[in-house]
Design a protein around this motif. Structure first.
Motif, short mmCIF file in Angstrom:
data_model
loop_
_atom_site.label_atom_id
_atom_site.label_comp_id
_atom_site.label_asym_id
_atom_site.label_seq_id
_atom_site.Cartn_x
_atom_site.Cartn_y
_atom_site.Cartn_z
N ASN A 163 0.52 -0.87 0.32
CA ASN A 163 0.20 0.00 0.09
C ASN A 163 0.56 1.46 -0.17
O ASN A 163 0.89 1.39 0.85
N GLU A 164 2.07 1.60 -0.33
CA GLU A 164 3.10 2.33 -1.38
C GLU A 164 3.00 2.68 -2.44
O GLU A 164 2.85 1.73 -3.86
N ILE A 165 3.56 3.78 -3.45
CA ILE A 165 4.22 3.96 -4.16
C ILE A 165 5.11 4.00 -3.81
O ILE A 165 6.16 4.99 -2.72
N TRP A 166 6.15 4.15 -4.57
CA TRP A 166 7.81 4.42 -4.89
C TRP A 166 8.06 5.85 -5.70
O TRP A 166 7.34 5.90 -7.09
N VAL A 167 8.32 6.49 -5.02
CA VAL A 167 8.76 8.36 -4.56
C VAL A 167 10.58 8.22 -4.94
O VAL A 167 11.22 8.30 -4.32
N PHE A 168 11.03 8.80 -6.06
CA PHE A 168 12.49 9.42 -5.94
C PHE A 168 12.44 10.66 -5.50
O PHE A 168 11.95 11.23 -6.68
N TRP A 173 15.58 6.14 -3.98
CA TRP A 173 13.80 5.76 -3.91
C TRP A 173 13.34 5.87 -2.66
O TRP A 173 14.02 5.28 -1.57
N GLN A 174 12.00 6.02 -2.37
CA GLN A 174 11.19 5.28 -0.63
C GLN A 174 9.79 5.25 -0.92
O GLN A 174 9.69 6.00 -1.90
N LYS A 175 10.08 4.66 -0.14
CA LYS A 175 8.31 4.21 -0.19
C LYS A 175 6.75 5.02 -0.07
O LYS A 175 7.21 5.22 1.63
N ASP A 176 6.16 5.94 -0.31
CA ASP A 176 5.66 6.64 0.37
C ASP A 176 4.01 5.98 0.72
O ASP A 176 3.35 6.06 -0.25
N ALA A 177 3.85 6.56 1.27
CA ALA A 177 2.05 4.95 2.01
C ALA A 177 1.28 6.41 1.65
O ALA A 177 -0.03 6.34 1.22
N ALA A 178 1.60 7.57 1.72
CA ALA A 178 0.60 8.68 2.17
C ALA A 178 0.20 9.15 0.47
O ALA A 178 -1.01 9.53 0.42
N LEU A 179 1.05 9.17 -0.30
CA LEU A 179 0.77 9.45 -1.52
C LEU A 179 0.21 7.79 -2.72
O LEU A 179 -1.34 8.51 -2.96
N TYR A 180 0.38 6.70 -1.62
CA TYR A 180 -0.47 5.50 -2.19
C TYR A 180 -1.88 6.15 -2.22
O TYR A 180 -3.16 5.71 -3.01
N ALA A 181 -2.57 6.82 -0.60
CA ALA A 181 -3.74 7.06 0.21
C ALA A 181 -4.24 7.76 -1.01
O ALA A 181 -5.44 7.68 -1.22
N SER A 182 -3.29 8.65 -1.14
CA SER A 182 -3.90 10.06 -2.08
C SER A 182 -4.66 9.49 -3.14
O SER A 182 -5.99 9.75 -3.54
N TYR A 248 -3.66 0.39 -10.10
CA TYR A 248 -3.52 -0.62 -9.19
C TYR A 248 -5.02 -1.58 -9.02
O TYR A 248 -4.28 -2.09 -7.92
N LYS A 249 -6.10 -1.68 -9.36
CA LYS A 249 -6.87 -2.52 -8.89
C LYS A 249 -6.59 -3.16 -11.25
O LYS A 249 -7.35 -4.15 -10.28
N ARG A 250 -5.69 -3.23 -11.72
CA ARG A 250 -5.74 -4.39 -12.20
C ARG A 250 -5.33 -6.10 -11.11
O ARG A 250 -4.52 -6.10 -10.52
N ASP A 251 -4.93 -7.26 -12.47
CA ASP A 251 -5.36 -8.09 -11.88
C ASP A 251 -3.67 -8.42 -13.27
O ASP A 251 -4.54 -8.72 -14.17
N PRO A 252 -2.42 -8.77 -12.57
CA PRO A 252 -1.70 -8.04 -11.71
C PRO A 252 -1.57 -6.83 -11.72
O PRO A 252 -1.74 -6.12 -12.66
N VAL A 253 -1.11 -6.24 -10.43
CA VAL A 253 -1.11 -5.04 -10.00
C VAL A 253 -0.06 -4.22 -11.67
O VAL A 253 0.93 -4.99 -11.01
N VAL A 254 0.31 -2.86 -11.53
CA VAL A 254 0.57 -2.69 -12.45
C VAL A 254 1.40 -1.63 -11.20
O VAL A 254 0.32 -0.64 -11.16
N PRO A 255 2.64 -1.56 -10.76
CA PRO A 255 3.18 -0.03 -9.88
C PRO A 255 3.59 1.05 -11.48
O PRO A 255 3.82 0.59 -11.72
N THR A 256 3.07 2.06 -9.84
CA THR A 256 3.55 3.00 -10.37
C THR A 256 4.89 3.69 -9.78
O THR A 256 4.51 3.22 -8.62
N LEU A 257 6.16 4.38 -10.25
CA LEU A 257 7.13 5.47 -10.07
C LEU A 257 6.67 6.71 -10.44
O LEU A 257 7.48 6.56 -11.33
N TYR A 258 7.14 7.32 -9.33
CA TYR A 258 6.76 8.68 -9.55
C TYR A 258 8.44 9.45 -9.41
O TYR A 258 8.64 9.78 -7.96
#
Length: 487
Positions: A163-168, A173-182, A248-258
């Motif tokens: 439940n995170e997004i990779w943010v550079f 790189w760091q995992k951002d849970a707040a951006l994922y929630a947004s 993120y609702k696809r199966d399998p999920v396609v993650p985002t790198l921001y």
């Protein structure tokens, strides 16, 4: 006191590893890692030792997520940690924050799948620089195989998103849970765009991630690049976030790198290498470069182009670059099809789109029984806001609602619609003596546009929301006029 006298002073009654760590910390150092390894081998001669960098395999986070248990086994005098205050994410609800420990040196017993491990954690130096570089976990167990199983599972978990997004940003790189929630709150229903354009954007991305076999059969690289451009405030960012949510609702999920910036201690070339290294490992993925024109300068352009279109494969990577200034992008980026194949213009909304945006606000406020928002207000507002972006429309609405709230709380100031100043005269439609002093009088024939709208429906002025919107729109018109004058 000199470093030598510190090193020769009597050692406290610590365990051997702790004694070595503190002695090493009080003298000229070369490599903390080597000192800790030597001390642990002397303290636990019958156990197998594995050194694990925390960055790639975070055992603290792994156990904190409930996949293993961990307990401290050293004495308080042998442990080194900082007691830190962590402020709350929000003060709403009376939250005041919490205290936590920032561990610098400590020893733990870790229990995983019925097997026990000793884990020592230490921060130190790598011998090549003057500030801490090493942050390692030292795992001891009776079985090399058992250690490898633990480290594989913990390492795989660390590399995954939860439940995170990779943010550079800032060079790493760091995992951002707040951006994922947004992102989870961003939906295409909230995006006001030309319907054909919206469908085209969605189909473009969805088709790409569903067409790996087609690309392979055609013998073309399975990669794609898209540019969103146009004046600020017209839906580029919300469209990206809505697409992220959908992927993120696809199966399998396609993650985002921001990617927020290329700044780092290693320079922009280092950042580009880090960005595409993770993207290639994570693919298929959605790689976002926000404000692309500000990132890709002349100094780094060739390195970026080589990463995008060089020897290394970028299969499964869909890049999206956003910019408010397409003209500032190098032609090798903006006009080379193999790099960015498609460009979408996000212009200022037309009259119908502005009316649709107001309809969207009408729906948001539908449960407010104290505010009248009739259907006819939507086209009326659209008519008096030519040249407005969606961001300006939003500002007009928010400012109007705040003004209404202040008025109902008894804190409103009387604002003259002619001079836009607060004074005691009632706004009864009469001309104001101060009106002639205004520097941007009569911009865009705004007064006549409003007058025409009022004449078409004289009942509009009965609605407090319309009266407030007129004031806010005129203020924003002044701002727009001043910006155009400066340009």
């Amino acid at each position: 006191m000199t470093a030598g006298s510190l090193a020769n002073r009597p050692a406290p009654s610590h365990n051997e590893t702790a004694r070595q760590y503190y002695e090493h910390s009080a003298a000229p150092r070369v490599n903390t890692d080597a000192v800790i390894v030597e001390a642990l081998r002397a303290e636990y001669p019958n156990l197998h030792l594995t050194v694990v960098p925390r960055q790639t395999c975070n055992l603290f986070a792994y156990t904190g997520a409930g996949h293993a248990s961990m307990a401290s086994i050293d004495k308080e005098k042998d442990r080194l940690s900082w007691r830190v205050f962590m402020p709350p994410a929000s003060r709403l609800g009376g939250q005041r924050g919490a205290l936590g420990d920032n561990i610098k040196f400590g020893k733990y017993l870790l229990d995983w799948q019925g097997k026990e491990y000793v884990m020592c954690y230490a921060e130190g130096r790598d011998g090549m620089s003057s500030f801490p570089q090493v942050a390692n976990q030292y795992v001891l167990s009776a079985s090399v195989e058992a250690t490898n199983k633990l480290l594989f599972e913990a390492g795989a978990w660390t590399s995954e998103l939860h439940n995170e997004i990779w943010v550079f940003d800032g060079g790493f790189w760091q995992k951002d849970a707040a951006l994922y929630a947004s992102v989870q709150k961003s939906h295409w229903e909230d995006v006001i765009l030309d319907e054909d354009m919206k469908k085209g954007i969605i189909a473009d991305v969805e088709t790409f991630f569903s067409s790996q076999d087609t690309y392979e059969k055609l013998r073309v690289p399975w990669k794609r690049g898209v540019i969103y451009y146009g004046p600020p405030g017209n839906g580029k960012t919300i469209s990206i976030k809505a697409m992220m949510n959908q992927l993120y609702k696809r199966d399998p999920v396609v993650p985002t790198l921001y990617v927020k910036s290329l700044s780092s201690f290693g320079g922009p070339e280092y950042s580009i290498n880090q960005i595409f290294s993770l993207a290639r490992r994570t693919a298929p993925c959605y790689l976002i470069f926000e404000d692309l024109d500000s990132m890709i300068t002349d100094a780094v352009r060739s390195y970026f182009l080589n990463a995008v279109d060089g020897i290394a494969k970028n299969d499964g990577i869909l890049m999206v670059g956003s910019t408010n200034h397409l003209d500032r992008l190098d032609p090798g980026i903006a006009k080379r099809p193999s790099r960015f194949d498609r460009k979408y213009l996000f212009p200022n909304p037309n009259t119908d789109e502005r009316a649709a945006y107001m309809k969207y606000w009408q729906g948001k406020l539908s449960d407010n029984e104290d505010l009248e928002f009739p259907d006819k207000l939507c086209p009326a507002v659209a008519k008096i806001t030519p040249g407005f972006s969606f961001a300006y429309l939003q500002e007009a609405m928010v400012a109007s609602l705040l003004a209404i709230a202040r008025e109902r709380d008894g804190f409103a100031e009387r604002l003259c619609l002619n001079c836009l100043e607060s004074h005691g005269q009632p706004d009864d439609g009469a001309r104001c003596a101060k009106d002639s002093k205004r520097p941007c009088k009569g911009l865009y024939d705004w007064v006549w546009t409003v007058k025409q709208a009022d004449e078409e429906d004289p009942d509009l002025d009965n609605y407090v929301l319309w009266r407030e919107i007129k004031k806010q729109v005129r203020l924003l018109k002044e701002e727009l006029g001043e910006e155009k004058g400066e340009r």
